[in-house]
Motif scaffolding. Structure first.
Motif, short mmCIF file in Angstrom:
data_model
loop_
_atom_site.label_atom_id
_atom_site.label_comp_id
_atom_site.label_asym_id
_atom_site.label_seq_id
_atom_site.Cartn_x
_atom_site.Cartn_y
_atom_site.Cartn_z
N PHE A 86 0.84 -1.19 0.00
CA PHE A 86 0.00 0.00 0.00
C PHE A 86 0.88 1.24 0.00
N ALA A 87 0.42 2.25 -0.72
CA ALA A 87 1.12 3.54 -0.75
C ALA A 87 0.64 4.43 0.38
N ALA A 88 -0.68 4.69 0.41
CA ALA A 88 -1.22 5.64 1.39
C ALA A 88 -2.71 5.37 1.62
N PRO A 89 -3.06 4.28 2.30
CA PRO A 89 -4.47 3.99 2.55
C PRO A 89 -5.18 5.12 3.30
N HIS A 90 -6.26 5.61 2.72
CA HIS A 90 -7.01 6.73 3.30
C HIS A 90 -8.34 6.27 3.88
N ALA A 91 -8.94 5.24 3.31
CA ALA A 91 -10.21 4.71 3.81
C ALA A 91 -10.34 3.26 3.36
N MET A 92 -11.19 2.52 4.04
CA MET A 92 -11.43 1.13 3.68
C MET A 92 -12.73 0.66 4.30
N CYS A 93 -13.22 -0.48 3.82
CA CYS A 93 -14.39 -1.12 4.42
C CYS A 93 -14.27 -2.62 4.20
N VAL A 94 -15.15 -3.38 4.82
CA VAL A 94 -15.15 -4.84 4.75
C VAL A 94 -16.57 -5.29 4.47
N ASP A 95 -16.76 -6.19 3.49
CA ASP A 95 -18.11 -6.65 3.20
C ASP A 95 -18.49 -7.83 4.09
N SER A 96 -19.67 -8.37 3.89
CA SER A 96 -20.18 -9.44 4.77
C SER A 96 -19.36 -10.71 4.67
N LYS A 97 -18.61 -10.90 3.61
CA LYS A 97 -17.79 -12.10 3.43
C LYS A 97 -16.36 -11.90 3.95
N GLY A 98 -16.07 -10.72 4.46
CA GLY A 98 -14.74 -10.45 4.98
C GLY A 98 -13.76 -9.92 3.96
N ASN A 99 -14.23 -9.58 2.77
CA ASN A 99 -13.36 -9.02 1.74
C ASN A 99 -13.06 -7.55 2.03
#
Length: 371
Positions: free
Chosen positions: A338-351
């Motif tokens: 990763f260069a510069a993670p600014h945001a993220m989320c996780v779906d119901s399957k854990g992806n």
């Protein structure tokens, strides 16, 4: 505003099918995929192993990502992405990874796409008794006269972008518009009881609590005195880029987590914004925000990694550590970093879905493939 929608202009799948053959092909063919790596790209290890899905998140020709701002997933695992781009302002992807909608905005006498691009920041998804909602945070930007009069607002909308409430830099107050002084807000979180927490992370460094109807309850924070200790030892209750906020419900009582980015720490408070503890370590370099899933907290960090904490604040995984990699190497390679993670989320399957603060967004999906 003379429109009930934050993003009244939108395109759907039928519109995409009407585009040129090249554009239509770009919807199903990964434009950034290359033959150089036939082996799957993986990050993490053991339980925390993820495989890059290089076909996910493609845009039609003529559209492009800007600096990555916010990404959320709804109850049906549809993914919403905002970046500093005029086309699209928001992109919505289905569970099959295909683009379903793009949103843009033109109020006529309100914000045009360039002004949306200038003020775009985070988006937060909330499941509440009345349904699912989005909270958009706007940064400050200069108007045509060169004055910092744009942005400084938070919108609550439905999943189609219909504006339900606006707080911050509004001209007049009424039942759905409320004035509140932010200089550069960055994030929002909602507690189980409906209370709303905000951070003015690029501005005054205040953290505010409102009830479910946006009645102001309490504000803490501000900058530390110039002669005060810096970093993880900075005075508690003061911040240096309080960029992200989250309501952690993993313990018996919910807690407020604040990403105190430039101090390289997470500050933890109770629901009434009383200080409880600090979390720091080599995994907290420049934390941006938080996401909770399946008993863990995920933290995108501008320092080049995604950290995962258990319910006791132990760091159980550091994903894609790109520390030391040159910035210009990420656009064409370094897929497992990763260069510069600014945001993220996780779906119901854990992806995992991660976007980064780079000019091309670098929006990517990592499928959970535990070893």
């Amino acid at each position: 505003m003379n429109s009930e929608y934050l993003f009244p202009r939108r395109l759907g799948r039928r519109d995409f099918l009407k585009m040129s053959a090249a554009s239509a092909a770009a919807l199903v063919a990964p434009r950034f995929a290359s033959a150089e790596s036939s082996a799957p790209v993986k990050i993490g290890e053991g339980k925390w192993t993820y495989t890059l899905d290089e076909s996910w998140g493609q845009l039609p020709e003529g559209m492009s990502w800007g600096f990555g701002c916010g990404i959320v997933v709804d109850a049906k695992d549809r993914v919403y992405v905002t970046s500093r781009s005029t086309s699209p302002c928001v992109a919505v992807f289905g569970t099959d990874g295909k683009l379903e909608e793009t949103w843009s905005k033109d109020f006529g006498n309100g914000y045009d796409p360039e002004q949306v691009k200038a003020t775009a920041h985070c988006v937060y998804w909330s499941k509440e008794p009345a349904g699912e909602f989005l909270y958009f945070t706007e940064n400050v930007a200069k108007d045509a006269a060169g004055q910092p009069n744009l942005g400084k607002r938070i919108y609550k909308t439905d999943l189609k972008g219909k504006v339900l409430y606006t707080i911050g830099n509004v001209e007049t107050e009424d039942a759905t518009h409320q004035k509140f002084t932010w200089t550069n807000p960055t994030d929002v979180a909602v507690a189980p009881n409906g209370d709303i927490y905000t951070v003015d992370g690029y501005g005054s460094q205040i953290v505010s609590r409102f009830d479910k109807n946006f009645k102001h309850l309490k504000t803490i924070g501000g900058r530390a005195p110039k002669d005060a200790p810096k970093g993880k030892d900075a005075p508690h209750g003061t911040f240096n880029t309080c960029h992200g906020v989250w309501v952690n419900t993993l313990k018996s009582e919910p807690e407020i987590y604040i990403a105190d980015r430039a101090n390289g720490r997470y500050e933890v408070y109770d629901l009434d914004l009383n200080y409880k503890r600090t979390i720091a370590g080599d995994f907290a370099r420049n934390p941006c925000c938080f996401y909770q899933h399946d008993g863990h907290i995920y933290i995108p960090d501008l320092g080049g990694l995604v950290a995962i904490l258990d319910k006791d604040d132990n760091c159980v995984a550091r994903l894609g550590d790109g520390k030391g990699v040159k910035k210009d190497e990420f656009q064409t390679g370094q897929k497992d970093k990763f260069a510069a993670p600014h945001a993220m989320c996780v779906d119901s399957k854990g992806n995992l879905y991660v976007l980064e603060w780079v000019p091309y967004g670098r929006v990517r999906k990592f499928t959970h493939t535990p070893a």
